[in-house]
Each structure stands twice: as structure tokens, then as C-alpha cells.
Design a protein around this motif. Sequence first.
Motif, PDB file in Angstrom:
ATOM      1  N   ARG A 230      91.614  63.914 -50.026  1.00 17.60           N
ATOM      2  CA  ARG A 230      91.821  62.893 -48.991  1.00 17.60           C
ATOM      3  C   ARG A 230      93.061  63.202 -48.162  1.00 17.60           C
ATOM      4  NH1 ARG A 230      93.709  57.012 -49.153  1.00 17.60           N
ATOM      5  NH2 ARG A 230      94.921  57.835 -50.870  1.00 17.60           N
ATOM      6  N   GLU A 231      94.145  63.579 -48.830  1.00 20.50           N
ATOM      7  CA  GLU A 231      95.391  63.871 -48.127  1.00 20.50           C
ATOM      8  C   GLU A 231      95.268  65.078 -47.203  1.00 20.50           C
ATOM      9  OE1 GLU A 231      98.310  64.278 -51.207  1.00 20.50           O
ATOM     10  OE2 GLU A 231      98.187  62.156 -51.742  1.00 20.50           O
ATOM     11  N   SER A 232      94.409  66.022 -47.572  1.00 17.26           N
ATOM     12  CA  SER A 232      94.240  67.217 -46.744  1.00 17.26           C
ATOM     13  C   SER A 232      93.030  67.097 -45.806  1.00 17.26           C
ATOM     14  CB  SER A 232      94.093  68.455 -47.629  1.00 17.26           C
ATOM     15  OG  SER A 232      92.915  68.360 -48.400  1.00 17.26           O
ATOM     16  N   ASN A 233      92.466  65.888 -45.695  1.00 18.63           N
ATOM     17  CA  ASN A 233      91.288  65.644 -44.841  1.00 18.63           C
ATOM     18  C   ASN A 233      90.143  66.603 -45.151  1.00 18.63           C
ATOM     19  OD1 ASN A 233      92.452  63.481 -43.377  1.00 18.63           O
ATOM     20  ND2 ASN A 233      93.581  64.952 -42.119  1.00 18.63           N
ATOM     21  N   SER A 234      89.912  66.840 -46.447  1.00 18.61           N
ATOM     22  CA  SER A 234      88.879  67.778 -46.878  1.00 18.61           C
ATOM     23  C   SER A 234      87.806  67.120 -47.742  1.00 18.61           C
ATOM     24  CB  SER A 234      89.519  68.916 -47.678  1.00 18.61           C
ATOM     25  OG  SER A 234      90.459  69.596 -46.909  1.00 18.61           O
ATOM     26  N   LEU A 235      87.688  65.796 -47.698  1.00 17.32           N
ATOM     27  CA  LEU A 235      86.711  65.124 -48.555  1.00 17.32           C
ATOM     28  C   LEU A 235      85.293  65.662 -48.391  1.00 17.32           C
ATOM     29  CD1 LEU A 235      87.706  61.351 -48.742  1.00 17.32           C
ATOM     30  CD2 LEU A 235      87.347  62.917 -50.625  1.00 17.32           C
ATOM     31  N   PRO A 236      84.777  65.815 -47.172  1.00 18.12           N
ATOM     32  CA  PRO A 236      83.407  66.325 -47.040  1.00 18.12           C
ATOM     33  C   PRO A 236      83.238  67.737 -47.617  1.00 18.12           C
ATOM     34  CG  PRO A 236      84.125  65.332 -44.975  1.00 18.12           C
ATOM     35  CD  PRO A 236      85.322  65.411 -45.876  1.00 18.12           C
TER      36      PRO A 236
END
Length: 184
Positions: free
Chosen positions: A24-30
Motif C-alpha cells: 500500500r505504501e509503495s502504491n503496488s497493491l494491484p
Amino acid sequence: MENSGGIQASLSGRYATALFELARESNSLPKVEASLATVRQALGESAEFKALTASPLVARAAAAAAVAGVAKSLKLDSITAKFLGVLAENRRLGQLSAVISAFGALAAAHRGEVTAQVTSAHPLTADQVAALKAQLRARIGRDVSVDLSVDPSLLGGLVVKIGSQMIDSSIKTRLNSLANAMKG
């Protein structure tokens, strides 16, 4: 981030929470979700990979090297690949399936979805999954993500578990009910 106490309390839940927060913090959830889906599929299809994750006899360094090779061949994102290495180093690869399930529940909750654990006798097609999601959405009133598994002993039908609610329409359960009714 609000997590249920049940997820955080388990070992696999703590690992899943750590991975979720990192993604989530690295905007990599998908990307991480897609990679974990690939790993889940590989666990189901490869007896060797499943044995690697389950065997306590594999040394930490050997497990980490093997997992790094698997991550590269599966083209996993870097966060998931490093995470698998951490699991190998900590001798927690046996928890991988539970971590993937817990991560899925966290990601679904983050999107405002409810997660349904669906067990079927045979693998479901994409159309069947879409129809099931639509029916569950109509019944629950929220978007539903499904965590699919296959259990041939059900013979047919589905077992759907959403939170504490369970819908069992399997042929196995119906046959057991019929057998019990005939006894009494």
C-alpha cells in the motif's frame, strides 16, 4: 489501516499485514495481488513448488535460492519476490497459502469488498465466477471478492463462507442429510 483482530492475531496474518502495508505504501497493491494470485496458482499446479514450501528439510539458504528462482520464472513483482525470500529465510514458507488468503482479505477490505471463501467440486469458469459474484452482491449488498478452492469430495455444488455465514449447497451435504433422514 483497520484490520480485524483475527487476521493480526495469526502468524500468517501478521506476515500478510506487513506485506499489505508495504504494498500500500509503495502504491503496488494491484501488482502484489496479481503476483500472489500467480503464486497461488503455481502452488496448485506444481507439486515441486508445493513440496518446497512444505518441507522442513530444505535449508534456509537453499529455500531462499529456490524461491528466488521461482519468483524470477513466474515474473513476480519485486516486493512479492523479496517477501517470498523473507518467508524462506524465516522458515515460514509453510504459511504461504494462509498468508495469500489473509492478504486477499485485507486487500478486499481496503477496497470495501467482502471476501467469500468458495469451495467447489470442480474449477469454476470465469462466467460462473462472475455470476456467483453478482448473486452474492445482490444477497449481501456489497461488492464481493471470491477466494476459490476446489474439493472433489463435494461431488457437486458449492460451499460459500462469508464471515460467519455459510451457504452449503454441495451434493455431499445433501446426500448426508438424506442419509440421516432415512435413518431416523
